[in-house]
Write an enzyme that holds these catalytic residues in place. Structure first.
Site, PDB file in Angstrom:
ATOM      1  N   HIS A   3     -23.609 -67.177  18.253  1.00 55.23           N
ATOM      2  CA  HIS A   3     -24.963 -67.527  18.829  1.00 55.23           C
ATOM      3  C   HIS A   3     -25.659 -66.123  18.974  1.00 55.23           C
ATOM      4  O   HIS A   3     -25.262 -65.207  19.300  1.00 55.23           O
ATOM      5  CB  HIS A   3     -24.852 -68.103  20.248  1.00 55.23           C
ATOM      6  CG  HIS A   3     -25.998 -68.734  20.844  1.00 55.23           C
ATOM      7  ND1 HIS A   3     -26.858 -67.801  21.505  1.00 55.23           N
ATOM      8  CD2 HIS A   3     -26.435 -69.905  20.892  1.00 55.23           C
ATOM      9  CE1 HIS A   3     -27.728 -68.811  22.089  1.00 55.23           C
ATOM     10  NE2 HIS A   3     -27.479 -69.901  21.606  1.00 55.23           N
ATOM     11  N   ASP A  53     -17.378 -65.118  24.197  1.00 58.12           N
ATOM     12  CA  ASP A  53     -18.413 -65.940  24.623  1.00 58.12           C
ATOM     13  C   ASP A  53     -17.878 -67.563  24.975  1.00 58.12           C
ATOM     14  O   ASP A  53     -17.642 -68.238  23.822  1.00 58.12           O
ATOM     15  CB  ASP A  53     -19.405 -65.971  23.528  1.00 58.12           C
ATOM     16  CG  ASP A  53     -20.734 -67.142  23.818  1.00 58.12           C
ATOM     17  OD1 ASP A  53     -20.663 -67.841  24.483  1.00 58.12           O
ATOM     18  OD2 ASP A  53     -21.624 -67.002  22.735  1.00 58.12           O
ATOM     19  N   GLN A 113     -19.521 -72.703  24.828  1.00 55.21           N
ATOM     20  CA  GLN A 113     -19.166 -74.064  24.363  1.00 55.21           C
ATOM     21  C   GLN A 113     -17.752 -74.344  24.576  1.00 55.21           C
ATOM     22  O   GLN A 113     -17.330 -75.446  24.556  1.00 55.21           O
ATOM     23  CB  GLN A 113     -19.426 -73.986  22.893  1.00 55.21           C
ATOM     24  CG  GLN A 113     -20.985 -73.989  22.458  1.00 55.21           C
ATOM     25  CD  GLN A 113     -21.863 -75.055  22.972  1.00 55.21           C
ATOM     26  OE1 GLN A 113     -21.286 -76.336  23.394  1.00 55.21           O
ATOM     27  NE2 GLN A 113     -23.110 -74.793  22.874  1.00 55.21           N
ATOM     28  N   LYS A 146     -23.857 -76.538  30.702  1.00 52.20           N
ATOM     29  CA  LYS A 146     -23.270 -76.993  29.641  1.00 52.20           C
ATOM     30  C   LYS A 146     -21.946 -77.596  30.074  1.00 52.20           C
ATOM     31  O   LYS A 146     -21.333 -78.141  29.404  1.00 52.20           O
ATOM     32  CB  LYS A 146     -23.003 -76.007  28.440  1.00 52.20           C
ATOM     33  CG  LYS A 146     -24.202 -75.521  27.727  1.00 52.20           C
ATOM     34  CD  LYS A 146     -23.841 -74.598  26.717  1.00 52.20           C
ATOM     35  CE  LYS A 146     -24.844 -73.575  26.230  1.00 52.20           C
ATOM     36  NZ  LYS A 146     -25.982 -74.246  25.374  1.00 52.20           N
TER      37      LYS A 146
HETATM   38  C1  PLP Z   1     -22.136 -70.307  21.739  1.00 56.00           C
HETATM   39  C2  PLP Z   1     -22.988 -70.145  22.561  1.00 56.00           C
HETATM   40  N1  PLP Z   1     -23.320 -68.900  23.206  1.00 56.00           N
HETATM   41  C3  PLP Z   1     -24.106 -68.580  23.916  1.00 56.00           C
HETATM   42  C4  PLP Z   1     -25.319 -69.494  24.600  1.00 56.00           C
HETATM   43  C5  PLP Z   1     -26.125 -69.087  25.422  1.00 56.00           C
HETATM   44  O1  PLP Z   1     -26.193 -69.833  26.741  1.00 56.00           O
HETATM   45  P1  PLP Z   1     -27.290 -70.101  27.735  1.00 56.00           P
HETATM   46  O2  PLP Z   1     -28.585 -69.895  27.030  1.00 56.00           O
HETATM   47  O3  PLP Z   1     -26.821 -70.883  28.492  1.00 56.00           O
HETATM   48  O4  PLP Z   1     -27.024 -68.424  28.623  1.00 56.00           O
HETATM   49  C6  PLP Z   1     -24.999 -70.765  23.974  1.00 56.00           C
HETATM   50  C7  PLP Z   1     -26.175 -71.725  24.015  1.00 56.00           C
HETATM   51  O5  PLP Z   1     -26.373 -72.770  23.585  1.00 56.00           O
HETATM   52  C8  PLP Z   1     -24.153 -71.030  23.002  1.00 56.00           C
HETATM   53  O6  PLP Z   1     -23.875 -72.298  22.505  1.00 56.00           O
END
Ligand code: PLP
Length: 412
Positions: A121, A196, A199, A222
């Site tokens: 991401h 990370d 998910q 999430k």
């Molecule tokens: C794999 C992954 N990493 C990081 C994030 C970022 O999360 P946030 O926007 O809640 O900081 C997301 C959000 O969709 C994600 O799917």
């Protein structure tokens, strides 16, 4: 044990969207909030809300107790020490904190290599890419295959870069692949491992010690919690020597006009007034998930993912991405031949009440890489993404699949 969800806890699901029953399949973006969690947050705001760690009055001490209880719940959930649990605004802030603090403390230096994967991401790409420009460390990538999958062979090949830090997703938000973290740890035994978990954590109980993680980030929104709150787990000995990311109130020990000394961990990483009710709400969300049981949740989501893949595979006009095997969980990305993903998502919403995501899912390089394996006449550099969670059912999948058949007919 089967998952026992009370649908009364999710009144949003009872609402009509465009005159249709809402089918919410955008859980990878954010989940719905259970009513009991929201009610407890209102009670907290009314009965126990104040700033934390500061005043000596009763409301302040109630708020502080609730805030620190949430930290203990998270610590227990991860098998971490409470001092290793830092509250952030979300996964994005967690990664920014890690990169900046590692640099400021000289743990990450010019000439070092950080290994990422091509399945990240933007939250786990952009901070590393941008700061490498200012600080001169190198970035290498574990490559995805033509289905967007990170194979064990590709992970092994990453060894040749001799990375000091490996920072990877635990679960791709595009392909739904759950990454074999045990294997990653084994391959890069000496590297600092950042995961990370945005998910992964909503679906799986992780033991950070067992897995040998050095850092783990995730977001509360999430996993049934409120927005604007997340967690950074960090290994104690690393956190202790790391320079804070944000400076200000509460993170200090002594301040003069010339010098500053810092509070102990985790407080030295929590500058300023935190998202107090958000943190407490995340604790309530965790209570809710624990009561349902993570094993049952995982099984339910796996069954539903399997069904989703099975049903979508029957549609000859649909192209699916990701591993499509046991490592494929909760998130299914696909395209419909000849119809742009935004049109697919729009028609599903307007005509069938189905909420899915379309676009690049904040993972542009990964989605572009899917073009290598496509059989579509015109790959749109984006996908439709359906993602399931604990309150979804097979009927939800059926509504979407029937909708896809109809829309394909309408579009010819
Ligand atoms: C794999 C992954 N990493 C990081 C994030 C970022 O999360 P946030 O926007 O809640 O900081 C997301 C959000 O969709 C994600 O799917």
């Amino acid at each position: 044990m089967p998952l026992r969800v009370s649908f009364d806890d999710f009144p949003t699901l009872g609402k009509k969207v465009n005159g249709k029953r809402l089918v919410y399949l955008d859980n990878a973006a954010t989940t719905l909030k259970p009513k009991p969690v929201l009610e407890k947050m209102v009670d907290f705001y009314i009965g126990s809300y104040s700033n934390v760690h500061r005043a000596v009055h009763t409301l302040a001490s109630r708020a502080t107790v609730a805030y620190e209880e949430a930290r203990m719940k998270v610590a227990k959930f991860l098998n971490a020490d409470p001092s290793e649990v830092i509250f952030t605004s979300g996964a994005t802030m967690g990664i920014n904190l890690v990169v900046n603090s590692l640099l400021r403390s000289g743990i990450l230096r010019e000439g070092d290599v950080v290994l990422l994967s091509q399945a990240e991401h933007h939250a786990n790409l952009v901070p590393w890419i941008r700061l490498s420009k200012f600080h001169g460390f190198g970035i290498a990538y574990i490559e995805v295959n033509e289905k967007g999958v990170l194979t064990e062979e590709a992970i092994l090949r990453g060894k040749e870069y001799k990375p000091k830090i490996v920072s990877v997703t635990g679960h791709s938000n595009v392909t739904g692949q759950v990454i074999p973290l045990e294997f990653v740890r084994e391959v890069f035994e000496d590297a600092i491992l950042v995961v990370d978990g945005a998910q992964l954590v909503p679906h799986k109980r992780l033991d950070v010690k067992d897995l040998g993680l050095d850092f783990l980030v995730f977001s509360g929104h999430k996993m049934l919690g409120p927005t604007g709150v997340g967690v950074l787990y960090g290994r104690k000995d690393l956190l202790e020597v790391m320079e804070p990311f944000l400076y200000g109130g509460e993170m200090i020990d002594k301040v003069s006009f010339e010098e500053v000394t810092f509070n102990e961990i985790p407080y030295k990483f929590e500058a300023g007034t935190q998202n107090i009710a958000g943190v407490v709400g995340l604790g309530y969300a965790l209570d809710y998930l624990e009561a349902l049981g993570f094993d049952s949740l995982e099984e339910h989501v796996r069954d539903l993912t399997e069904y989703l893949i099975e049903e979508l595979s029957k549609l000859e006009f649909v192209e699916l991405y990701g591993p499509l095997d046991h490592s494929h969980v909760s998130i299914v990305s696909f395209n419909v031949e000849g119809i742009h993903p935004h049109d697919v998502a729009h028609v599903l919403d307007q005509e069938f009440g189905v909420a899915v995501r379309s676009g690049h899912h904040c993972a542009q390089p990964l989605v572009r890489a899917l073009a290598r394996g496509t059989k579509l006449s015109n790959f749109p550099n984006s996908t439709v993404r359906a993602s399931v969670y604990l309150y979804n059912t097979k009927e939800d999948v059926d509504v979407m699949v029937e909708g896809l058949k109809k829309l394909k007919g309408w579009f010819g």
